[in-house]
Design a protein around this motif. Structure first.
Motif, mmCIF file in Angstrom:
data_model
loop_
_atom_site.group_PDB
_atom_site.id
_atom_site.type_symbol
_atom_site.label_atom_id
_atom_site.label_comp_id
_atom_site.label_asym_id
_atom_site.label_seq_id
_atom_site.Cartn_x
_atom_site.Cartn_y
_atom_site.Cartn_z
ATOM 1 N N UNK A 41 14.887 -2.946 -12.096
ATOM 2 C CA UNK A 41 15.423 -2.588 -10.795
ATOM 3 C C UNK A 41 14.411 -2.668 -9.681
ATOM 4 N N UNK A 42 13.129 -2.855 -10.037
ATOM 5 C CA UNK A 42 12.046 -2.966 -9.063
ATOM 6 C C UNK A 42 10.921 -3.775 -9.690
ATOM 7 N N UNK A 43 10.063 -4.318 -8.849
ATOM 8 C CA UNK A 43 8.949 -5.150 -9.325
ATOM 9 C C UNK A 43 7.654 -4.685 -8.686
ATOM 10 N N UNK A 44 6.622 -4.493 -9.516
ATOM 11 C CA UNK A 44 5.277 -4.141 -9.049
ATOM 12 C C UNK A 44 4.325 -5.262 -9.422
ATOM 13 N N UNK A 45 3.511 -5.689 -8.463
ATOM 14 C CA UNK A 45 2.601 -6.801 -8.712
ATOM 15 C C UNK A 45 1.195 -6.474 -8.218
ATOM 16 N N UNK A 46 0.195 -6.981 -8.938
ATOM 17 C CA UNK A 46 -1.198 -6.972 -8.499
ATOM 18 C C UNK A 46 -1.524 -8.413 -8.086
ATOM 19 N N UNK A 47 -1.479 -8.738 -6.793
ATOM 20 C CA UNK A 47 -1.748 -10.118 -6.378
ATOM 21 C C UNK A 47 -3.163 -10.559 -6.726
ATOM 22 N N UNK A 48 -3.303 -11.867 -7.047
ATOM 23 C CA UNK A 48 -4.600 -12.396 -7.469
ATOM 24 C C UNK A 48 -4.911 -13.701 -6.742
ATOM 25 N N UNK A 49 -6.205 -13.934 -6.575
ATOM 26 C CA UNK A 49 -6.669 -15.197 -6.012
ATOM 27 C C UNK A 49 -6.480 -16.292 -7.055
ATOM 28 N N UNK A 50 -6.630 -17.573 -6.678
ATOM 29 C CA UNK A 50 -6.512 -18.659 -7.661
ATOM 30 C C UNK A 50 -7.488 -18.533 -8.827
ATOM 31 N N UNK A 51 -8.618 -17.847 -8.605
ATOM 32 C CA UNK A 51 -9.573 -17.673 -9.708
ATOM 33 C C UNK A 51 -9.277 -16.431 -10.538
ATOM 34 N N UNK A 52 -8.204 -15.716 -10.198
ATOM 35 C CA UNK A 52 -7.763 -14.597 -11.016
ATOM 36 C C UNK A 52 -8.246 -13.228 -10.586
ATOM 37 N N UNK A 53 -8.941 -13.133 -9.449
ATOM 38 C CA UNK A 53 -9.447 -11.834 -9.004
ATOM 39 C C UNK A 53 -8.377 -11.110 -8.195
ATOM 40 N N UNK A 54 -8.208 -9.802 -8.465
ATOM 41 C CA UNK A 54 -7.276 -9.007 -7.680
ATOM 42 C C UNK A 54 -7.717 -8.975 -6.223
ATOM 43 N N UNK A 55 -6.761 -9.028 -5.315
ATOM 44 C CA UNK A 55 -7.099 -9.070 -3.897
ATOM 45 C C UNK A 55 -5.982 -8.474 -3.053
ATOM 46 N N UNK A 56 -6.381 -7.819 -1.963
ATOM 47 C CA UNK A 56 -5.436 -7.312 -0.977
ATOM 48 C C UNK A 56 -5.471 -8.140 0.306
ATOM 49 N N UNK A 57 -6.150 -9.274 0.268
ATOM 50 C CA UNK A 57 -6.194 -10.141 1.433
ATOM 51 C C UNK A 57 -4.789 -10.593 1.803
ATOM 52 N N UNK A 58 -4.474 -10.642 3.109
ATOM 53 C CA UNK A 58 -3.151 -11.141 3.499
ATOM 54 C C UNK A 58 -2.901 -12.568 3.036
ATOM 55 N N UNK A 59 -3.969 -13.339 2.818
ATOM 56 C CA UNK A 59 -3.812 -14.714 2.346
ATOM 57 C C UNK A 59 -3.461 -14.777 0.863
#
Length: 237
Positions: A41-59
């Motif tokens: 019913x909901x989705x949680x994600x840890x966004x990652x850079x192309x090299x696999x590092x977690x990031x909060x960058x808007x990009x």
């Protein structure tokens, strides 16, 4: 009617943890779509850079959210705004304030410094907050006490997401007297399925996904988030 489980698509895991862990925006979207079809019913994600590092960058956050929304999920999307993505509290706050694409919710770990300020900044941007606390683990900073000390001014837009170290009803009983907020319970690895069954008995929300557990209740390796969601839905009945 209570919505389906919150699915943690990847958590702190990487591709090294197996093929069931989605990393790229395309993989996240594919995994999320299957998980929602299975009942999430909901989705949680840890966004990652192309090299696999977690990031909060808007990009990084923006493309991940755009890919998920383009998949037509039709459920709320959450991003983990944690120390795993940015260790400095001031930098983490600046990152969140720079987001150009906003999630529906953001998970804020109240064991981390600056959690209250970060949560306020998110609410100010129109993003609901999941206040993450851990109960029953090693002694240390008490995230629940920090949460209780934080003035919850908008209870409808704040949710307590509690990780239980074990399926101990006493830990859930300790949540009585909280502000009038929704509660989601989850466990990790060996605690995941016992805690999920306890949550079902207590009538709280539940969380699952490869971000929390890599095995099904019978011990078999999970092949996908969808498989975990289906098992969680069955175990919650």
């Amino acid at each position: 009617m209570r919505r389906g489980p919150l699915v943690s698509l990847n958590g702190s895991r990487s591709a090294a943890d197996g093929a069931a862990v989605p990393v790229s925006p395309e993989e996240l979207a594919e995994s999320a779509l299957a998980a929602v079809a299975a009942g999430a019913g909901e989705v949680l994600v840890h966004p990652r850079t192309p090299c696999g590092r977690e990031s909060l960058s808007p990009r990084v956050v923006g493309p991940a959210l755009e890919a998920l929304r383009a998949a037509g999920l039709g459920v709320p999307l959450a991003v983990a705004a944690s120390i795993g993505s940015e260790s400095d509290p001031a930098a983490r706050l600046a990152r969140v304030r720079s987001w150009t694409v906003l999630p529906d919710r953001a998970a804020v770990d109240f064991a981390e410094p600056g959690a209250g300020v970060l949560a306020e900044a998110l609410l100010g941007r129109g993003v609901a907050v999941d206040a993450v606390v851990r109960l029953g683990g090693p002694a240390g900073p008490d995230p629940l006490a920090r949460f209780l000390a934080w003035p919850v001014r908008e209870p409808r837009r704040v949710r307590l997401t509690a990780e239980l170290a074990a399926a101990d009803p006493g830990l859930v009983a300790g949540l009585r007297g909280l502000p009038p907020v929704e509660v989601v319970l989850y466990g990790r690895e060996a605690a995941a399925w016992p805690v999920l069954r306890l949550a079902a008995r207590c009538g709280t929300g539940v969380r699952t996904g490869v971000g929390d557990v890599l095995r099904l209740p019978d011990g078999r390796p999970a092949r996908s988030n969808a498989e975990l969601v289906a098992a969680a839905t069955a175990a919650s009945r």
